[in-house]
Design a protein around this motif. Structure first.
Motif, short mmCIF file in Angstrom:
data_model
loop_
_atom_site.label_atom_id
_atom_site.label_comp_id
_atom_site.label_asym_id
_atom_site.label_seq_id
_atom_site.Cartn_x
_atom_site.Cartn_y
_atom_site.Cartn_z
N ALA A 1 0.83 -1.20 0.00
CA ALA A 1 0.00 0.00 0.00
C ALA A 1 0.86 1.26 0.00
CB ALA A 1 -0.93 0.00 1.20
N GLU A 2 1.94 1.24 0.75
CA GLU A 2 2.83 2.41 0.79
C GLU A 2 3.52 2.62 -0.55
OE1 GLU A 2 4.20 2.86 5.43
OE2 GLU A 2 5.29 1.42 4.19
N GLN A 3 3.80 1.53 -1.26
CA GLN A 3 4.49 1.63 -2.55
C GLN A 3 3.59 2.17 -3.65
OE1 GLN A 3 6.15 -2.24 -3.47
NE2 GLN A 3 6.98 -2.47 -1.40
N ILE A 4 2.30 1.79 -3.63
CA ILE A 4 1.43 2.12 -4.76
C ILE A 4 0.31 3.10 -4.40
CG2 ILE A 4 1.88 -0.15 -5.78
CD1 ILE A 4 -0.93 -0.99 -4.92
N GLY A 5 0.30 3.59 -3.18
CA GLY A 5 -0.78 4.48 -2.79
C GLY A 5 -2.08 3.74 -2.58
N GLY A 6 -1.99 2.59 -1.95
CA GLY A 6 -3.18 1.78 -1.72
C GLY A 6 -3.76 1.98 -0.34
N GLU A 7 -4.93 1.41 -0.13
CA GLU A 7 -5.60 1.43 1.16
C GLU A 7 -6.09 0.02 1.49
OE1 GLU A 7 -8.54 4.52 1.50
OE2 GLU A 7 -7.23 6.05 0.62
N ILE A 8 -5.94 -0.37 2.75
CA ILE A 8 -6.25 -1.72 3.17
C ILE A 8 -7.75 -1.86 3.46
CG2 ILE A 8 -5.70 -3.59 4.77
CD1 ILE A 8 -3.30 -2.61 3.17
#
Length: 285
Positions: A26-33
């Motif tokens: 998530a930190e690498q791609i701008g994701g949300e869990i």
């Protein structure tokens, strides 16, 4: 309809490192869990259910954790009803939802939808159980020769279920199953899933370490503080074992051993389930 091609699924057995992997991703791609675990949906048992820590929650946005009251019932379809709007909202902001969890049935409903096969009928099953197996095989063969040809006809449970589907739906079980398989295969081409895989000895060591930390860091107090819980929540591994300890029925050492054993068995079932999901790509945590 949610565009599943824009969703990443991170699956795997308990204690395999799914959460850490998902947060890094998530930190690498701008994701949300987005939570895909049946028991982390509940508030009040965050330690027992190994919910994300405050530090994890601060690193990237998390959704659907500690949402339900302990007394709330839940199932796979209810989970889908909760998850779909959240996933859609994350996508609407241009972010990537990363659905993380080990509850195979919940994730199956989310990725593939509910099976079109009718659920079992207790009265019909009782009637079928009263009949000779040869009679059931003859009726199944007459109604649906294709299904009979691919059913283990000496296994009463398989024969009974196939016949039950035919009788309840008014259609051939073989047609319903083939339609569902075709739809599933088409849907799986859109799915992007990762399956966390680690050696079993390493997994067992992690399970033992996590169990000890849970019991040391507040899981016993969580269960003790809970006044009432739904049938769903009571199925959480460790809940009944800790209750037995609190009631003086078992020692703390036995409680820990029972939780470890139950968790190992659950992890094995999870591994078996996820290995059947060919759309998941194995990755090392």
């Amino acid at each position: 309809m949610i565009d599943l091609q824009k969703v990443i699924f991170v699956c795997g057995p308990t204690a395999s490192g799914k959460s850490a992997y998902a947060i890094d991703l998530a930190e690498q791609i701008g994701g949300e869990i987005v939570n895909g675990d049946a028991f982390q949906l509940y508030r009040g048992l965050e330690i027992l259910s190994a919910a994300p820590s405050l530090e994890d929650l601060a690193r990237v946005p998390h959704h659907l954790y500690s949402q339900l009251e302990p007394t709330a019932k839940n199932d796979a379809q209810a989970y889908v009803n909760l998850a779909n709007p959240v996933i859609a909202e994350v996508l609407s902001r241009g972010k990537t939802p990363i659905v993380t969890g080990g509850s195979g049935l919940y994730l199956k409903f989310l990725t593939h939808g509910a099976s079109p096969l009718p659920t079992g009928d207790a009265e019909m099953r009782k009637q079928l159980d009263a009949r000779p197996l040869e009679d059931l095989v003859a009726e199944l063969t007459a109604l649906d020769p294709e299904e009979a040809a691919r059913t283990h006809l000496k296994n009463r449970r398989y024969v009974s279920r196939a016949l039950e589907i035919c009788l309840l739906s008014g259609q051939k079980a073989s047609v319903l199953r083939d339609q569902w398989l075709s739809a599933s295969q088409s849907r799986e081409k859109q799915l992007n899933g990762r399956l966390i895989s680690i050696p079993r000895p390493t997994l067992h060591a992690r399970i033992a370490k996590r169990t000890r930390l849970m019991l040391t860091c507040g899981a016993i107090q969580e269960v003790d503080n809970l006044q009432s819980a739904s049938d769903t929540l009571e199925k959480a591994i460790g809940f009944r074992e800790i209750r037995s300890f609190l009631h003086g029925e078992i020692s703390r050492e036995t409680c820990e051993e029972l939780i470890n054993a139950a968790t190992r068995q659950y992890a094995k079932r999870q591994e078996t389930w996820f290995r059947r999901e060919g759309w998941l790509t194995p990755v090392l945590a």
